[in-house]
Enzyme design. Structure first.
Site, mmCIF file in Angstrom:
data_model
loop_
_atom_site.group_PDB
_atom_site.id
_atom_site.type_symbol
_atom_site.label_atom_id
_atom_site.label_comp_id
_atom_site.label_asym_id
_atom_site.label_seq_id
_atom_site.Cartn_x
_atom_site.Cartn_y
_atom_site.Cartn_z
ATOM 1 N N THR A 124 28.828 32.198 30.505
ATOM 2 C CA THR A 124 27.401 32.266 30.810
ATOM 3 C C THR A 124 26.624 32.960 29.706
ATOM 4 O OG1 THR A 124 25.808 33.373 32.284
ATOM 5 C CG2 THR A 124 27.980 34.365 32.145
ATOM 6 N N TYR A 146 27.831 41.086 36.350
ATOM 7 C CA TYR A 146 28.170 39.668 36.176
ATOM 8 C C TYR A 146 28.488 39.376 34.709
ATOM 9 C CZ TYR A 146 27.377 34.589 35.958
ATOM 10 O OH TYR A 146 27.494 33.244 35.733
#
Length: 313
Positions: A124, A146
């Site tokens: 990501t 995250y």
């Protein structure tokens, strides 16, 4: 070929499994049907895949026996399964176990195989931190649990490739939207509020955030292109996304234009760890993967609105 797709009932994983199946491959699809968001959406995605001949098995990478799933017959692994997003209600332990430990358990099984599949790790742009505008060679500065745990999982996979224990690559995806987008993400929430005449919760300052909003099929194009370029992908990282930048305010205005009316906004406090800018630098993917995303923001959002109307109205 036989291909394993983890997180196959999720947003991007389901689209990728569908594309690979349409290309003629046999898909082993797994998902743990996490309750991070409404499981009914994952079940709907799984039914869509089942109707096309892809059965999604309920498997938790953290706890279940993986030896019958990760086998010598698998040629590629596309690893989407993760604890996604930036959520104040998710613990560090949830991010760590789903993103890092689950990946480690997969690699433990892969290490025992004589014939190992090519491993495509789905990462990501959150790895880069608050300003995701860097090339793949620049140092990442993650600012969320995250981003930290996805970076750790990525580097774990690449450590195996650097040591010659496995062939694989990692793909850093940028602000993906489109049909099946998670309900906690921008456009599904925005479209739902617009169609149901509800106020849209907008984090303070986020209307000015710049994003490389990338249509899901353009992302899938880049993901599956790895299969034809494994020689140049092994040990490498690639950014996948559009180079076109839009503010969140522009995204809101575009959805309003498609719906034909204004959407009421309810302002919320800023969200810690949220990125202020993402801009996909895809020079490397263009050069080595012939990657060339084509879908404009309005075209992609029209498809997402149509999907929402068909499934939720």
């Amino acid at each position: 070929m036989k291909i394993l797709v983890t997180g196959a009932a999720g947003f991007i994983g389901s689209h990728t499994a569908e594309r690979l199946h349409a290309m003629g491959h046999e898909i082993v699809a797994i998902d743990n049907f996490s309750e991070y968001y409404d499981v009914s959406l994952k079940k709907m995605n799984a039914k869509t895949l089942a109707d096309k001949g892809i059965e999604v098995q309920k498997i938790d990478l953290r706890t279940d026996d993986l030896s019958g799933i990760i086998t010598e017959e698998i040629s590629f692994v596309f690893h989407f399964a993760a604890q996604p997003g930036i959520s104040a209600t998710s613990t560090f332990e949830a991010y760590f176990s789903n993103n890092f430990q689950a990946t480690q358990r997969m690699l433990d099984v892969l290490e025992t195989l004589e014939n190992k599949p090519f491993f495509v790790n789905i990462a990501t742009s959150s790895i880069y931190g608050l300003h995701a505008t860097l090339t793949e060679d620049e140092a990442p500065l993650p600012a969320s649990w995250y981003g930290v745990t996805k970076l750790a999982a990525e580097q774990l996979v690449l450590a195996y490739t650097r040591r010659g224990l496995l062939e694989g690559t990692s793909l850093r995806l940028y602000s993906v939207y489109g049909p099946r987008e998670r309900p906690d993400k921008l456009y599904t929430r925005l479209i739902g509020c617009g169609l149901n005449n509800k106020p849209f919760p907008l984090y303070e300052g986020s209307e000015k955030h710049l994003r490389s909003f990338t249509y899901v099929q353009d992302i899938v194009d880049g993901i599956v292109s790895v299969m034809d370029h494994t020689d140049v992908c092994n040990t490498e990282i690639f950014n996948l996304g559009t180079e076109e930048e839009n503010t969140t305010a522009t995204g809101i205005a575009t959805v309003e234009d498609i719906l034909g009316h204004r959407i009421t906004v309810a302002n919320k406090p800023p969200r810690p760890g949220d990125q202020s800018r993402t801009k996909a630098n895809i020079d490397k993917a263009r050069r080595l993967l012939n990657y060339n995303p084509q879908t404009g923001l309005k075209e992609g959002l029209e498809a997402q609105v149509a999907w929402f109307r068909e499934n939720f109205m």
